[in-house]
Structures are given as C-alpha cells and as structure tokens.
Scaffold this active site. Sequence first.
Site, PDB file in Angstrom:
ATOM      1  N   CYS C 160      20.014   1.215 -12.904  1.00  0.00           N
ATOM      2  CA  CYS C 160      20.009   2.147 -11.776  1.00  0.00           C
ATOM      3  C   CYS C 160      19.145   3.379 -11.980  1.00  0.00           C
ATOM      4  O   CYS C 160      19.008   4.184 -11.080  1.00  0.00           O
ATOM      5  CB  CYS C 160      21.439   2.553 -11.451  1.00  0.00           C
ATOM      6  N   HIS C 293      23.867  11.231  -8.279  1.00  0.00           N
ATOM      7  CA  HIS C 293      23.917   9.764  -8.394  1.00  0.00           C
ATOM      8  C   HIS C 293      25.125   9.303  -7.565  1.00  0.00           C
ATOM      9  O   HIS C 293      25.013   8.372  -6.771  1.00  0.00           O
ATOM     10  CB  HIS C 293      24.039   9.355  -9.853  1.00  0.00           C
ATOM     11  N   HIS C 328      24.630   1.729  -2.869  1.00  0.00           N
ATOM     12  CA  HIS C 328      23.952   1.921  -4.145  1.00  0.00           C
ATOM     13  C   HIS C 328      22.894   0.835  -4.257  1.00  0.00           C
ATOM     14  O   HIS C 328      23.217  -0.356  -4.375  1.00  0.00           O
ATOM     15  CB  HIS C 328      24.954   1.815  -5.288  1.00  0.00           C
TER      16      HIS C 328
END
Lengths: 206, 85, 399
Positions: C160, C293, C328
């Site tokens: 990520c 995040h 996400h």
Amino acid sequence: MADKNSFIQSWCTIQNNKIDLNGETIFESEPAIGFADFAKAAYRNFGWSYPKFFKMDSLSKLAFIAAELLLKDETSSETENDIALVFSNKSSSMDTDVTFQESIATKENYYPSPAVFVYTLPNICMGEISIRHNLKSENSFFIFEKFNPGFLSNYTDVLLSTNRAEKVLCAWVDFYKETYRANFYLVNSTEGLEHNETTIKTLFNT
Amino acid sequence: MEAVKQELKEKIISVLNLEDVNPEDIKDTDPLFGAGLGLDSIDALELIVMLDKDYGIKLLDPKEGKAIFESIETMAKYISENRTK
Amino acid sequence: MNQGVAITGMGIISAIGNTVEENFTALTNNKVGISTIDNIVTIHSDNIKVGEIKKTNEALVAELALPPGNNFSRTAMLGAIAAKQAVKNAGITDINEYKTGLISSTSVGGMDMTERYYYEYFKNSSILKYVESHDGGDSSQKIADTLGITEIVSTISTACSSAANAIMLGARLIKAGKLDRVIVGGTDALAKFTINGFKTLMILSDTDNTPFDNERKGLNLGEAAAYLVLESEEIVKKEGKKVLAYVSGYGNANDAFHQTASSENGDGAFLAMQKAMKVAGLGVDDIDYINAHGTATPNNDLSEGRAIIRMFGDKVPDFSSTKPFTGHTLAAAAAIEAVYSVLSLQNNVIFPNLNFKTPMSEFDLLPQTSLKHKPIQHVLSNSFGFGGNCSTLIFSKSE
C-alpha cells in the site's frame, strides 16, 4: 555524481542448493532435494534460533538466509541499525500467489489461508529481515525482467551519498516453483571492493 | 475429549509450522499465545480457518477467539460443544 | 524550505470519477463510491462493500481502442487510462522530446485475469496470452508502450505504500538529473485474490468504512489508478509550464514489527513523517492538512493516530482519510491521494473524513468531518504498506 565512493564489503549467492559467501562455498545440500529441506538444513547447519523462520514462505526464507549471513556481525538487537534494503526480482511473490490461489480454487475446498496471504507481496521478505535485524531504514522492492546491477548501483550510490543510510543491502532474490536464485551484497562507503556495475556482474557471473 | 486434545496438538504443530515442537511438549493448560507457544495474530486467524475447515465452526468475530484459544483445554471444550463435522 | 520537484500534470480513474474534475466534484459534494460489487462474481458479494469503478473490462478496452488480440489486464487498462490523462494534462505532445521515464506500481498486476483463466490455460489456447500479462512489470510496460516511453521504466511493489515510493523515486531521479521528466503513480484492479486474502485476515468491513472511529470494523477494498507528471525546473522554465504543486518532501522507513500489522506506537509511520519533514525543511507548524492513510482497520488508525501525535504533539493539523470515498486502492492509494493533495492545495480545501461518529478512546484526535476551506500551503500524505513499509509524501503549493 556521487560524492562518496562506495564499496562492496561482502556478498553471497544461493542457488542450486549451494551457499557461497564472499566467493567460497560454505554450505551445500544434494541438488535433488527440495528448497524447503535445503533451507531447513542450512538453518540447522548454521545453528540459528529463530522459530519464525519456519512460518515464512520460500522467498522470505531465501532472503532471510542470505541476509543472516551478511548481517550477522553488522547488527545488534539493542540498537536501530541504519542499513537500507534495495531488493529486486522478476517473479514478485508469484510462487506464494499460486499457493494462495489454490486455497480458493474450488468451491468444495474453499479455505483461504491468512498465513499464506500475508506473503503474497514481494516486499514482505524485507519486512521479515527488518524485524530480525531491527532495521527501520528505507526499503524498496523493484520488479525487473532480469538482474539490473546498473539500476541498483545508481540507487545505492544516491542513498549513501545523500546520507540516507550508512550501508545498503542490495539483492536479486527470485523464487518460482523450486527454481531460485539469490544474489546479495552489502555496500558501504568505507572499504571493500569497488562498487560498480562491472564488479557486481563479475561477482555474480552475470 | 482426550482424542480431540491430541488431535488439536498435532494439527496446531502442522498448520502453524511449529518446527521444533512435539505434541508431548504442549500441556493441556499451557497458554498458547503470549508466553507459552508464542503464537501471534496470524496464527490466531489460521486457527479460525481450521475451526471452519475441520470442525465446521464459523467464528465471525476475531475477538471471541481470545477466550477460545487460551489453551488446548479451552479449544477442545469449545469444539466438543460446537462442532458440526 | 526547499522547493521540491514540479508536478505539471495528473490523471486519475477511481470509484468516484473518471477524471480529475469528476473526482474533485465528488470529494466536494460527499459523493461516495462505495457499493456492493458488480464486476466480479464472488461468494462474499453480500458481505463486503468495495470502491468499484463501474466500467466493465469491455468498456475499458473500447475506451483505449485496444486491438482484439490484446492481453491487457484490468490493472494495466486502468493504469493506461490514468497515465494518458496525466500526460495530456501536462501538455506533453512529444513524450520523447525530453528524457522521460515511468515508475509505476501495482500489487495485483494481472492477477485479475490469471484467477479467471488459470485452470483453463491447458484447454483453451486463446487465453494463454494472459500468462504473459500476469507479472507486475507487465502492467508498467503496457503503460510505457501506450505512452511511447523508451527511457527508464520500473515497477515498485511494496503493497500500500508502492505509489508513494514511486513518486519518491521519480522525484529523486529528477533531482539527480537522471531524467528530465517522469510519470509516477500506481494502479490496482479489484480481484478475488485480494478480496479473499483480506477477508481471511479479518480486516474487511461489511459496512462503509469509518476511519478513526472508535467502532471501526475494517476497510473496504477499492480499485483505481492515478499518475503525476514530474518535470525538472529547467523544462518548467524553458516551456513556461504551469506547475500544479511541488513534491517537496518524502520519507520511507520500516516499522520492523510484523508482516501485516503496524506497531503499537507507529514507529515506522513516525520515522517516515519525520524524514519527509526533514527533506522538505518544514516544521510541525507548517503542515496545514494531513491526508491520512486511515484505512479504518482497528490496527492502522490506532498506530497512525499515535504516530501523528508523536510527530505533532498538541499541534496536530486538520486531518482526514478520503478512503470512505474511494475505498483502499492498495498500490494506487498513494497516487490517488497525491492527486487529492494537489487538489487540496489548488483549491484551499480540506476533504471530509466521512462516516465518523465516535472519537477513539485511546486519544483525543478528531478528524475533519466536513468540507473546510482555508489557505493551504503544505499537505502531508501518509501511505503504510504490509511488510512494515511506511512512506510519507509532502506536497507544497505552487505560487
């Protein structure tokens, strides 16, 4: 362009069930035995004690062994060690990806494994090494068609000359369906073999 | 229940890749997580998958797992009471 | 502070829009892209929500006018669309007029096709072409070929944080004079592989994700692609290019804690933020907005929250996670959030952290829950990946 000179202080190759450290073979197994058994034999041979090793996937075990040999006198668990990791390969985490895919292949036997899924990214092996050697340093994983010492040496020189790390552990670490190759080398800015693309190619016969 | 406990010890060793551990080394009431065998959060998730795969028990809330997986004893009891396979 | 590297173009495709303008409209009108899944048949479809781009693969093929025998994965197609947009936005007509490279990122690669066809490969030779497009590097090469790039092409795969690392590498390549300009970003499509994987780690939520909320249950996966064009100061001056914003700071550090969980005190996150601030030459007072995040997993938000407090003390700037809008998007996350950071700077606006109800009990952090207009000079963007790979980027206003 780099202000500092850089040097290869040590290197390691693991291929065909053979481990070479700084040009000398220090361990080998029968070429016919599978990687898992070879890795276990190596682990026992070096007398290591790190039970988490057995939970790792093959790529991480391969990387772990090489890193352990090159870093064992470099790092301590009490201090944070400033060794950047610059790894690369061609197959990414494909070997483990396939294993995971198989655990969700059929409706009748549909049990995705969390322990396998965790390894379906190539950079997890760097995470394992960072945990083991207490490295909170910079780390990046590149995918190339083949070993790219030109790119890695440039990148490493930039890290060292801009003081982003004290040392850099570089690697080509590829594993897919029992075919594997690990070429690791540790670069510093004080002494060793001259660090450049030609030297790297010579050390690893590429 | 003794058979389940023995079975569990063997399964845990193989499913969780506990290389240097034998079933005899795991006592029924030893803590599995934390000290004891030192299992971690991913191991807990694997045990949840094992409950489903081998015993037909679906655990939806991972937090419930903490009490169930305390020891072989607690696991065996839970399985005996809830298994559908 | 140091000025940084100029951003002259951007492109994006996500669950909330097919262009930069569409994404901005959605962000400023609470138009969320989280829904049930349509394009993939999965047994989990009733139990998960995703940030899906509502275009079939056939539609993407048509949009890119790909030839019939092509072997583009969905990941590669999304990437090509976004990268083309970015290059056009930067006003580039001849890509090789200057030394131009591509640093792309992905975690899924061609897995979406592989999982579809893997068991048929031996029976059906017409689909064997997808074997080649499985590799992560293939999506990057496809994008490079679509753009006509002949210089450095590389792929970063660090989960990520991938796109943040791509942007960071791109900036360094420009500063080191290795390239005159570089297209940087990432792309990931939804796939059963990732859905099942995240489900088995029990970090997916069956409801809309709620970052920094005490009752948060987990993340919603998403798919997206986004790219920035970075150009050297020399070209910007020579061509009189409009600079959208600057990449002024970047930092990467490893959390050294666990393969997929973050440390309790957010060590990796803290170190990444600290490094980025140092590169940018900024102090805690200088950051006007943090695009967190904020995946809404119990673990990330706690760890990141603690790291933010360690970094900023009692001067925590306005912050929000935009993942309630998009989900996400894994390797693309840092790239789409880079685009959002630039939009924030250009429009002096902070996007809301949606779905927030209850503050976390562990500390006193309240995300910005409504759209807020205020002067914004510097935005800090966090992206933390599995393997403890933590990256932070800082973007600064172009005057």
